[in-house]
Design an enzyme around this catalytic site. Structure first.
Site, PDB file in Angstrom:
ATOM      1  N   GLY A  60      -4.956  33.443  -8.333  1.00 31.86           N
ATOM      2  CA  GLY A  60      -6.405  33.300  -8.063  1.00 31.86           C
ATOM      3  C   GLY A  60      -7.008  32.143  -8.831  1.00 31.86           C
ATOM      4  N   GLU A 109       0.838  -1.210   0.000  1.00 34.48           N
ATOM      5  CA  GLU A 109       0.000   0.000   0.000  1.00 34.48           C
ATOM      6  C   GLU A 109       0.873   1.260   0.000  1.00 34.48           C
ATOM      7  OE1 GLU A 109      -2.796   1.012  -0.462  1.00 34.48           O
ATOM      8  OE2 GLU A 109      -3.519   2.529   0.920  1.00 34.48           O
TER       9      GLU A 109
END
Ligand SMILES: Cc1cc2nc3c(=O)[nH]c(=O)nc-3n(C[C@H](O)[C@H](O)[C@H](O)COP(=O)(O)OP(=O)(O)OC[C@H]3O[C@@H](n4cnc5c(N)ncnc54)[C@H](O)[C@@H]3O)c2cc1C
Length: 398
Positions: free
Chosen positions: A356, A243
């Site tokens: 932004g 994992e």
């Protein structure tokens, strides 16, 4: 280790990238918005051979090994983190321990439908009071009037809301309360007494459903035990090595996506009369992103190569690092810790460079930024990874 791709690798990588570009990437935003992965994604990845890469030929796989698998995992993560997680939980978290520790009957019962994408699996370890502290698991399979009954609850489980099968970790107790220790049980989720909670609302990986599983007097049998009674902890720890490798690939793939998006944006966005990549602060952020991506990628590939060596030589091989033996548990923890820390920083830079626009959902980097946090939590938190590495290092110093 030779870092050069063979012709075969190149062909495989190109083909898999073309597939992800066409079949996975275009749906990533929609998946994120809807909070759901189409079942067809599981099937398409199966048809492409992705789910069978670590499956032996005798069970229908191609057994291509860890290194080739991480090449593919990086690409899938680059296109859709949610798909990466759900397919990984089904075929990796549930499927791979089954292949390693399951009986022939268990493998035949579960593996073909998991690997073909027809059924979906999950791994249920975490509980409300047992995440890092796995040994504190309260779920219990206890013998009562000759029957073995499973009771308990699992939480934050990837795929739980859509899973057909689950591997569940619970204590095995005799009627008198005598414990044999944590044991992994293979269960169909439509078995009497199993129920599922609603999908949990998450900050990222929204398309990969996460949820709870409840067990109320669910009858389980010794034939449902994966490996042996009392060996569940060891099986899960072994699964966590893979994992962590896979999460390393997820982080590297996400960093690649951030770099690609940010290069594109910084070339076209102009301020003060020039493209923003020509401003030194932006160029330094880009350099920082590249360094973190490349360092993590080298560690990922070397770790995958070690795991291939380890499995082909039946665990007898001892790798050395500066003359010290390398322990794979520590090495995969090192990889996940480094790659997830770097990936979070790289995602942060990617958003920052977008200004932004980076805060707007219409830009891919906003999703990558939300998604990547799981790298530092899933498969064991960064604090736990550091403990594993420190423990291994202390053994070398002693
Ligand atoms: C999206 C998502 C998917 C997941 N999928 C699965 C899944 O498929 N199957 C599954 O079983 N689980 C899954 N998990 C659960 C995940 O593995 C756990 O959340 C994780 O291991 C942390 O456990 P916890 O949440 O209980 O945190 P805790 O263990 O309560 O930790 C809280 C904080 O304390 C720190 N901490 C805890 N103990 C120590 C210590 N000894 N020393 C120092 N610091 C410590 C932690 O690092 C963390 O910062 C998933 C979680 C998420 C968010």
């Amino acid at each position: 280790m030779n870092f050069e791709y063979t012709e075969d690798d190149k062909k495989f990588i190109e083909e898999f990238r073309r597939f992800c570009e066409k079949e996975i990437g275009p749906f990533a935003e929609e998946i994120d918005e809807k909070g759901e992965i189409p079942r067809s994604h599981f099937k398409k990845l199966a048809d492409m051979g992705y789910t069978g890469m670590l499956v032996p030929e005798e069970f229908g796989g191609t057994n291509l090994g860890y290194l080739k698998t991480v090449y593919a995992q990086e690409i899938l993560a680059e296109y859709c983190g949610a798909t990466f997680f759900s397919v990984g939980a089904s075929c990796g978290l549930m499927g791979l321990p089954l292949l390693e520790f399951g009986t022939k009957e268990q493998i035949q019962k579960y593996i073909p439908s998991l690997m073909s994408g027809e059924k979906i699996g999950c791994l249920g370890v975490t509980e409300p009071d047992a995440g890092s502290d796995v040994a504190n698991i309260k779920s219990v399979a206890r013998r009562k009037n000759g029957k073995l009954l499973l009771n308990g609850q699992k939480t934050y489980i990837t795929n739980a809301p859509i899973a057909d099968f689950a591997t569940v970790l619970a204590d095995y107790q005799e009627e008198d309360g005598k414990s044999y220790g944590l044991t992994a049980f293979l269960i169909e989720t439509n078995r009497k007494g199993v129920s599922k909670g609603k999908p949990m609302k998450k900050m990222g990986l929204k398309g990969s459903p996460t949820g709870e599983l409840f067990f109320e007097d669910v009858e389980v049998y010794d034939s449902d035990i994966l490996g042996r009674r009392g060996r569940g902890f060891m099986i899960i720890m072994d699964a966590f090595n893979r994992e962590r490798l896979s999460l390393g690939a997820y982080c590297v793939g996400t960093m690649a996506a951030c770099l690609a998006e940010t290069r594109k944006f910084s070339r076209t966005r102009k301020t003060f009369g020039r493209p923003i990549y020509k401003h030194q602060s932006v160029a330094f952020m880009l350099a920082d992103m590249l360094i973190k991506y490349e360092a993590s990628r080298v560690l990922l590939h070397e770790t995958a190569w070690m795991m291939d060596e380890y499995s082909s030589k039946k665990k007898s091989v001892k790798h050395t690092h500066n003359g010290y033996p390398v322990d794979l548990t520590s090495r995969t923890a090192e990889l996940k810790l480094m790659a997830s820390t770097y990936a979070r920083e790289v995602c942060n830079n990617a958003v920052q460079i977008h200004g932004g626009a980076g805060y707007m959902e219409e830009y891919k980097v906003a999703r990558l930024y939300r998604d990547i946090k799981i790298g530092e939590i899933g498969g064991g938190t960064s604090e736990i990874q550091k403990q594993i590495v420190a423990h291994s290092e202390a053994k070398r110093i002693k």
